[in-house]
Design a protein around this motif. Structure first.
Motif, PDB file in Angstrom:
ATOM      1  N   THR A 304      13.926 -17.868  12.184  1.00 20.98           N
ATOM      2  CA  THR A 304      12.696 -18.464  11.549  1.00 20.98           C
ATOM      3  C   THR A 304      11.791 -19.225  12.302  1.00 20.98           C
ATOM      4  OG1 THR A 304      14.125 -20.435  11.238  1.00 20.98           O
ATOM      5  CG2 THR A 304      14.316 -18.898   9.459  1.00 20.98           C
ATOM      6  N   THR A 305      11.848 -19.149  13.733  1.00 22.76           N
ATOM      7  CA  THR A 305      10.988 -19.671  14.686  1.00 22.76           C
ATOM      8  C   THR A 305       9.496 -19.152  14.700  1.00 22.76           C
ATOM      9  OG1 THR A 305      11.483 -18.323  16.611  1.00 22.76           O
ATOM     10  CG2 THR A 305      13.009 -20.267  15.907  1.00 22.76           C
ATOM     11  N   GLN A 306       8.570 -19.730  14.966  1.00 21.32           N
ATOM     12  CA  GLN A 306       7.231 -19.382  15.044  1.00 21.32           C
ATOM     13  C   GLN A 306       7.179 -18.245  16.385  1.00 21.32           C
ATOM     14  OE1 GLN A 306       5.009 -19.749  12.942  1.00 21.32           O
ATOM     15  NE2 GLN A 306       3.412 -18.522  14.226  1.00 21.32           N
ATOM     16  N   ALA A 307       7.857 -18.662  17.348  1.00 22.41           N
ATOM     17  CA  ALA A 307       8.026 -17.462  18.498  1.00 22.41           C
ATOM     18  C   ALA A 307       8.430 -16.115  18.127  1.00 22.41           C
ATOM     19  CB  ALA A 307       8.880 -18.015  19.576  1.00 22.41           C
ATOM     20  N   GLY A 308       9.644 -16.038  17.130  1.00 19.76           N
ATOM     21  CA  GLY A 308      10.197 -14.955  16.824  1.00 19.76           C
ATOM     22  C   GLY A 308       9.307 -14.256  15.645  1.00 19.76           C
ATOM     23  N   LYS A 309       8.363 -14.880  14.778  1.00 15.57           N
ATOM     24  CA  LYS A 309       7.359 -14.286  13.830  1.00 15.57           C
ATOM     25  C   LYS A 309       6.483 -13.702  14.779  1.00 15.57           C
ATOM     26  CE  LYS A 309       8.729 -17.373  10.122  1.00 15.57           C
ATOM     27  NZ  LYS A 309       8.140 -18.591   9.293  1.00 15.57           N
ATOM     28  N   LEU A 310       5.887 -14.509  15.832  1.00 12.84           N
ATOM     29  CA  LEU A 310       4.797 -14.001  16.593  1.00 12.84           C
ATOM     30  C   LEU A 310       5.277 -12.637  17.153  1.00 12.84           C
ATOM     31  CD1 LEU A 310       3.180 -17.282  18.178  1.00 12.84           C
ATOM     32  CD2 LEU A 310       2.038 -15.722  16.411  1.00 12.84           C
ATOM     33  N   GLN A 311       6.509 -12.671  17.687  1.00 11.69           N
ATOM     34  CA  GLN A 311       6.889 -11.343  18.313  1.00 11.69           C
ATOM     35  C   GLN A 311       7.121 -10.227  17.511  1.00 11.69           C
ATOM     36  OE1 GLN A 311      11.018 -10.776  19.474  1.00 11.69           O
ATOM     37  NE2 GLN A 311      10.637  -9.383  20.980  1.00 11.69           N
ATOM     38  N   LEU A 312       7.454 -10.395  16.166  1.00 14.12           N
ATOM     39  CA  LEU A 312       7.526  -9.301  15.259  1.00 14.12           C
ATOM     40  C   LEU A 312       6.050  -9.014  15.034  1.00 14.12           C
ATOM     41  CD1 LEU A 312       8.846  -7.646  12.985  1.00 14.12           C
ATOM     42  CD2 LEU A 312       8.521  -9.388  11.446  1.00 14.12           C
ATOM     43  N   ASP A 313       4.965  -9.832  15.004  1.00 15.82           N
ATOM     44  CA  ASP A 313       3.711  -9.293  14.682  1.00 15.82           C
ATOM     45  C   ASP A 313       3.192  -8.397  15.762  1.00 15.82           C
ATOM     46  OD1 ASP A 313       3.602 -10.898  12.189  1.00 15.82           O
ATOM     47  OD2 ASP A 313       2.637 -12.506  13.122  1.00 15.82           O
ATOM     48  N   SER A 314       3.791  -8.951  16.959  1.00 11.22           N
ATOM     49  CA  SER A 314       3.076  -8.094  18.108  1.00 11.22           C
ATOM     50  C   SER A 314       3.887  -6.868  18.403  1.00 11.22           C
ATOM     51  CB  SER A 314       3.787  -8.731  19.507  1.00 11.22           C
ATOM     52  OG  SER A 314       3.517  -8.122  20.655  1.00 11.22           O
ATOM     53  N   VAL A 315       5.038  -6.484  17.789  1.00  9.39           N
ATOM     54  CA  VAL A 315       5.650  -5.235  17.869  1.00  9.39           C
ATOM     55  C   VAL A 315       5.150  -4.618  16.854  1.00  9.39           C
ATOM     56  CG1 VAL A 315       7.879  -4.155  17.167  1.00  9.39           C
ATOM     57  CG2 VAL A 315       7.864  -6.079  18.638  1.00  9.39           C
ATOM     58  N   ILE A 316       4.670  -5.024  15.605  1.00  8.87           N
ATOM     59  CA  ILE A 316       3.949  -4.010  14.585  1.00  8.87           C
ATOM     60  C   ILE A 316       2.843  -3.706  15.066  1.00  8.87           C
ATOM     61  CG2 ILE A 316       3.025  -4.163  12.189  1.00  8.87           C
ATOM     62  CD1 ILE A 316       5.433  -6.137  11.568  1.00  8.87           C
ATOM     63  N   LYS A 317       1.834  -4.492  15.673  1.00  8.10           N
ATOM     64  CA  LYS A 317       0.526  -4.224  16.197  1.00  8.10           C
ATOM     65  C   LYS A 317       0.931  -2.942  17.379  1.00  8.10           C
ATOM     66  CE  LYS A 317      -1.696  -8.829  15.625  1.00  8.10           C
ATOM     67  NZ  LYS A 317      -2.413  -9.697  16.230  1.00  8.10           N
ATOM     68  N   MET A 318       2.026  -3.071  18.138  1.00 12.89           N
ATOM     69  CA  MET A 318       2.312  -1.995  18.789  1.00 12.89           C
ATOM     70  C   MET A 318       2.533  -0.860  18.365  1.00 12.89           C
ATOM     71  SD  MET A 318       4.224  -3.486  22.259  1.00 12.89           S
ATOM     72  CE  MET A 318       5.834  -4.176  21.366  1.00 12.89           C
ATOM     73  N   LEU A 319       3.208  -0.859  17.223  1.00 11.30           N
ATOM     74  CA  LEU A 319       3.484   0.367  16.431  1.00 11.30           C
ATOM     75  C   LEU A 319       2.261   1.011  15.858  1.00 11.30           C
ATOM     76  CD1 LEU A 319       7.226  -0.892  14.960  1.00 11.30           C
ATOM     77  CD2 LEU A 319       6.803   0.712  16.784  1.00 11.30           C
ATOM     78  N   ASP A 320       1.483   0.095  15.543  1.00 11.95           N
ATOM     79  CA  ASP A 320       0.358   0.615  15.015  1.00 11.95           C
ATOM     80  C   ASP A 320      -0.491   1.577  15.823  1.00 11.95           C
ATOM     81  OD1 ASP A 320       0.409  -0.637  12.230  1.00 11.95           O
ATOM     82  OD2 ASP A 320      -0.753  -2.319  12.581  1.00 11.95           O
TER      83      ASP A 320
END
Length: 437
Positions: A304-320
């Protein structure tokens, strides 16, 4: 050393906050072994953290690799088989296939993606494959065959019912990544189970080693699903037509996961197929699937950390970045998150649902409710598009996972380390569907 075709289709992110995420660490782990095998020890040593280097010199590392070579032989191939968070560190498990044996290694990274530990793992005590009760070997026999396509020769098995002639035959087509003929993952062998279950009930099958496992050097540049899947699947169908005891009016193709996604395309290329069976087949794009998988993996981590959420967002951007539908200025062999641009353009311009709508052959679609790799979202899309067509039958199995085995929950990759056979209910349904003609 042979290049490795990475299993990209089922990547799940970690909850750890690393700058480039799991994709970067997988690449670093692969490159480390490339450097070892090419005697580039200066480059390899630069991957290690200063605290490690203070204890182990470059010569020590070279000596260690020499002893590994003496014990196991020449390194032929490596693959990343597992990864997880260990406190402030991230570990990657690499399987090395040598000429004399197979050995697993654990590489530990710190938050700066430097290696702080390099260990040989003890031989696995993991559970072994358990043959299902329906695999009655008195009812069938197996014969070695070869699937030949262009310059490739893939060993396989023809499994046939005993004391039966003029029987149907099913060609089994793998999911993504390198795979043996049994589609082995941990102690599970879905294709071995399917072959045994079908043959015990009067239906033959052909299964074969996937080209990505036997000829990994073919996949170092530009390629598409034609080279990965289509050519060899069509060659296996051609082989089926030559078997004297086969009923030539009952030749079927069963695709699992990526193989199921490509089954409609294969049916178009082989119009004399009498039907296709799609198990855990994506109805969406690979990118959509990987995004969903990563979101599911992140939810499982309960980060639930902000760092974790930012990493997920980063991965999704890479997948795009994998959504490309044309090369433009890119070269076909341009690397886009471990896959060549040629592959992504080809698969992204293929709409499996629309192709399936045009098929005249019979179609059977099966999906597990506990599948966390290809979810019931895909089943619903198949059902909405094809559910009213007379040549299509669909069935949802609420308790089956991606390997079509029974599970108590949706779960995670840990399921694949426990022996669990392909559902007998599913096999019975497949047999009844085939015999119904």
């Amino acid at each position: 050393m042979k290049k490795v075709f990475l299993l990209f289709f089922a990547l799940l992110i970690s909850s750890a906050s690393f700058s480039q995420g799991i994709l970067s660490l997988i690449g670093k782990s692969q490159n480390l072994f490339n450097q070892f095998s090419e005697d580039k020890f200066t480059e390899a040593y630069a991957n290690f953290d200063a605290t490690f280097q203070a204890k182990v010199t470059q010569d020590d590392l070279k000596s260690l690799w020499g002893k590994i070579g003496e014990r196991f032989g020449k390194l032929d191939a490596v693959s990343v088989i597992n990864s997880k968070t260990e406190g402030d560190f991230y570990t990657v498990i690499v399987e090395g296939k040598f000429t004399n044996d197979t050995q697993n290694f654990m590489i530990a990274y710190n938050k700066t993606e430097k290696i702080v530990g390099f260990f040989l793992q003890p031989k696995s005590t993991a559970a072994a494959y358990v043959a299902p009760a329906y695999a009655d070997t008195t009812l069938y026999k197996e014969k070695e065959v070869y699937v030949k396509s262009a310059d490739h020769n893939l060993v396989g098995l023809l499994t046939v019912p005993k004391n039966v002639t003029n029987y149907p035959v099913v060609v089994l087509v793998h999911g993504s990544g390198p795979s043996d003929m049994d589609e082995t993952i941990g102690p599970n062998k879905p294709f071995k189970d399917l072959a045994a279950g079908l043959a015990a009930k009067g239906i033959a099958s052909i299964r074969y080693v996937k080209r990505t496992m036997v000829y990994p050097n073919d996949f170092g540049g530009a390629f598409t699903v034609k080279e990965e899947v289509l050519d060899d699947a069509l060659a296996a169908v051609a082989l089926a037509r030559t078997i004297p005891e086969v009923d030539k009016k009952q030749i079927y193709l069963l695709g699992h996961s990526l193989g199921g996604m490509l089954a409609p395309r294969l049916a178009m290329l082989a119009p004399d197929l009498n039907g296709v069976l799609l198990l855990a087949a994506p109805a969406r794009s690979l990118t959509d699937l990987m995004v969903e998988q990563n979101k599911y993996g992140f939810a499982l981590s309960k980060d639930t950390t902000q760092a974790g959420k930012l990493q997920l967002d980063s991965v999704i951007k890479m997948l795009d970045k994998t959504r490309i539908t044309q090369l433009g200025a890119m070269k076909p062999d341009s690397n886009v998150l471990v896959l060549p641009a040629s592959y992504l353009v080809d698969i992204n311009n293929y709409n499996q649902v629309e192709v399936a709508k045009k098929l005249k052959q019979r179609i059977f679609i099966a999906q597990g409710g506990h599948d966390f790799q290809v979810s019931t979202t895909d089943y619903d899309l198949w059902n909405a598009a094809l559910g009213k067509k007379k040549n299509v039958e669909l069935k949802l199995y609420p308790s089956l996972n991606h390997l079509m085995s029974w599970q108590t929950e949706k779960g995670s990759m840990n399921q694949y380390s426990v022996p669990s056979s392909v559902s007998e209910e599913l096999i019975t349904d497949l047999v009844n569907w085939i015999k119904a003609k």
